[in-house]
Design an enzyme around this catalytic site. Structure first.
Site, PDB file in Angstrom:
ATOM      1  N   LYS A 265       0.822  -1.209   0.000  1.00 36.02           N
ATOM      2  CA  LYS A 265       0.000   0.000   0.000  1.00 36.02           C
ATOM      3  C   LYS A 265       0.855   1.257   0.000  1.00 36.02           C
ATOM      4  O   LYS A 265       0.389   2.329  -0.404  1.00 36.02           O
ATOM      5  CB  LYS A 265      -0.925   0.002   1.226  1.00 36.02           C
ATOM      6  CG  LYS A 265      -2.167  -0.855   1.060  1.00 36.02           C
ATOM      7  CD  LYS A 265      -3.152  -0.575   2.168  1.00 36.02           C
ATOM      8  CE  LYS A 265      -4.475  -1.278   1.900  1.00 36.02           C
ATOM      9  NZ  LYS A 265      -5.509  -0.953   2.907  1.00 36.02           N
ATOM     10  N   ARG A 266       2.085   1.140   0.451  1.00 35.31           N
ATOM     11  CA  ARG A 266       2.973   2.312   0.493  1.00 35.31           C
ATOM     12  C   ARG A 266       3.567   2.633  -0.871  1.00 35.31           C
ATOM     13  O   ARG A 266       4.112   3.714  -1.073  1.00 35.31           O
ATOM     14  CB  ARG A 266       4.083   2.076   1.514  1.00 35.31           C
ATOM     15  CG  ARG A 266       3.594   2.022   2.949  1.00 35.31           C
ATOM     16  CD  ARG A 266       4.732   1.823   3.927  1.00 35.31           C
ATOM     17  NE  ARG A 266       5.352   0.522   3.761  1.00 35.31           N
ATOM     18  CZ  ARG A 266       4.898  -0.599   4.314  1.00 35.31           C
ATOM     19  NH1 ARG A 266       3.801  -0.563   5.056  1.00 35.31           N
ATOM     20  NH2 ARG A 266       5.518  -1.751   4.129  1.00 35.31           N
TER      21      ARG A 266
END
Length: 501
Positions: A265-266
């Protein structure tokens, strides 16, 4: 419970947690479940796993629903639709989970564990040093009534653990084939926190059982939890929760990012919102995501969702990790843009022709001028947001100032060439202002200066549009009009003749 001769109708679920922005890996999972359900004429259950109050949010929940609608996924049961197994948000099913946990305790399939975090870590560290598996060691598995009473009297908090069977668990993964997990690798695990809150390890299988899910298609990262869930499904059947069906599992390959790491997700490339904001078509993005582990055929990458649904078979999913390739995603999206009919393309460009994307005021937008160039723009876009820079010269008072383009095109001698081109273009009347005569005028100017058309038109393009690349020049001049074209060339000549600072 379905018999072997009459398999249960396909029921799959997509059950995200409303935390943060939707991730492309999550979208790929939703796509495969949706395509599987539609291929088999089955049911897609959309379920929201929102029992983690610290991480879940209503904003993320709204984003999930909006994302599903934008992607074009329809669901048969779930939020906004309802269904026979409502409610479909786990936060609204807490009493049900508490009841199931109590039944598991009463039947001996679960037990209370009074080990403190410090005790657990001390024993795990000792196991690691001894080279043994470091999972839960079963200390509280066989507590006597006296021991339990002593722990309670001491005020120790307890969690509820599920009692794993002392035998291997074997299942056939729809993607990876037969897999076996031995008891030493799958220890007893927690299903209810000390504060009474149910864990994912309980609520997910309970909902699957009650909602009669037949197939679970999910990411490879959840593979290690599958034997635990299979054991729980069997226990649920014994206590009369659900119809007794153990779903078939298929674990989808990892989506990899840069440096052979799982796309997280980063990673900026992981956010669905990024692709929406850039103007990916849902069909283009989904076409690309389908290729992350599956293919329609060995020699064809571009296809419609309808074609995918007709051909999709979970047995065709590749178990190997799939690498996310942004350039390929863009190329496939460009193909889908070119396949649109012009009217649909014009409508799709709408958001990027107005605020906040468009740098011109609304009163300057000329729909007829845009529609005249739209077919030419359609063949050149990678994403819809590209349209803004391709047509801004039409709707701005002056072309965009791009110093790199100016330096590249306005080399020594460009002023003389531009003056010659201006004179020849000016000979074309308003009535004859069309692409072909304009091309001939610039070609003739180039010949006078010993240049071919490609080099001759570069100063004209930058003078009129501000950039060295863009839509076909002469069609652009035709739409821009005689007066504005000549005025912009004059402004460029004035800039070239001005003394340098």
């Amino acid at each position: 419970m379905a018999s072997a001769s009459s398999p249960a109708p396909v029921r799959v679920r997509f059950c995200p947690s409303p935390t943060g922005n939707p991730h492309v890996g999550l979208v790929r999972t939703a796509l495969f479940n949706w395509a599987f359900a539609r291929h088999h004429g089955g049911t897609l259950v959309f379920r929201i796993e929102d029992t983690d109050a610290a991480r879940d949010s209503e904003e993320s929940y709204a984003q999930l629903l909006d994302a599903m609608r934008w992607l074009g996924f329809d669901w048969d049961e779930g939020p906004e639709i309802g269904g026979p197994h409502a409610p479909y948000r786990q936060s609204e099913r807490m009493d049900l989970y508490a009841d199931v946990a109590a039944k598991l305790l009463d039947a001996g399939h679960a037990y209370r564990c009074y080990c403190t975090a410090e005790e657990l870590e001390e024993r795990r560290e000792a196991a690691r040093k001894a080279g043994r598996p470091s999972g839960y060691d079963g200390t509280c598995r066989t507590l006597t009534a006296e021991q339990i009473a002593a722990h309670e009297a001491e005020g120790r908090a307890s969690i509820v653990r599920f009692r794993m069977p002392d035998e291997p668990i074997t299942f056939t993964d729809l993607v990876r084939g037969e897999l076996t997990f031995t008891p030493d690798n799958v220890p007893d695990y927690g299903i209810v926190r000390a504060n009474g809150a149910p864990l994912y390890t309980l609520v997910n299988p309970v909902d699957d059982a009650l909602m009669e899910i037949t197939h679970v298609l999910r990411g490879e990262d959840l593979l290690s939890s599958t034997p635990r869930q299979i054991a729980l499904y069997r226990a649920l059947a014994e206590i009369g929760v659900g119809g007794g069906l153990v779903p078939a599992f298929g674990h989808l390959p990892y989506v990899m990012g840069e440096g052979n790491k799982k796309l997280s997700k980063r990673d900026p490339q992981s956010s669905l919102n990024l692709y929406r904001e850039r103007g990916f078509l849902p069909e283009g993005l989904l076409n690309y995501l389908s290729l992350l582990g599956w293919s329609l055929s060995a020699d064809r990458d571009v296809f419609s969702l309808e074609e995918m649904v007709a051909a999709f078979d979970i047995s065709g999913v590749n178990a190997n990790p799939a690498r996310f390739d942004l350039k390929k995603a863009e190329a496939i999206n460009a193909d889908h843009i070119r396949q649109l009919d012009v009217k649909t393309f014009i409508e799709a460009c709408g958001p990027w022709l107005q605020a906040p994307h468009a740098p011109w005021s609304p009163d300057r937008f000329d729909a007829a001028a845009f529609e005249a160039l739209a077919p030419l723009a359609q063949t050149r876009l990678t994403v819809l947001s590209d349209i803004t820079a391709n047509v801004d010269f039409l709707f701005l008072d002056e072309p965009v100032e791009d110093e790199a383009s100016w330096t590249k095109a306005m080399k020594p001698g460009a002023d003389a060439l531009l003056a010659t081109a201006r004179a020849k273009i000016a000979e074309i009347s308003e009535a004859g202002w069309q692409a072909e005569p304009l091309k001939e005028a610039v070609l003739a100017a180039g010949e006078e200066h010993g240049l071919k058309l490609g080099k001759a038109q570069a100063p004209v393009r930058v003078a009129v549009t501000g950039r060295t690349v863009g839509l076909p020049l002469f069609e652009s001049l035709e739409v821009l009009g005689r007066e504005r074209t000549l005025a912009r060339i004059d402004a460029a000549l004035a800039k070239l003749s001005a003394p340098s600072a």
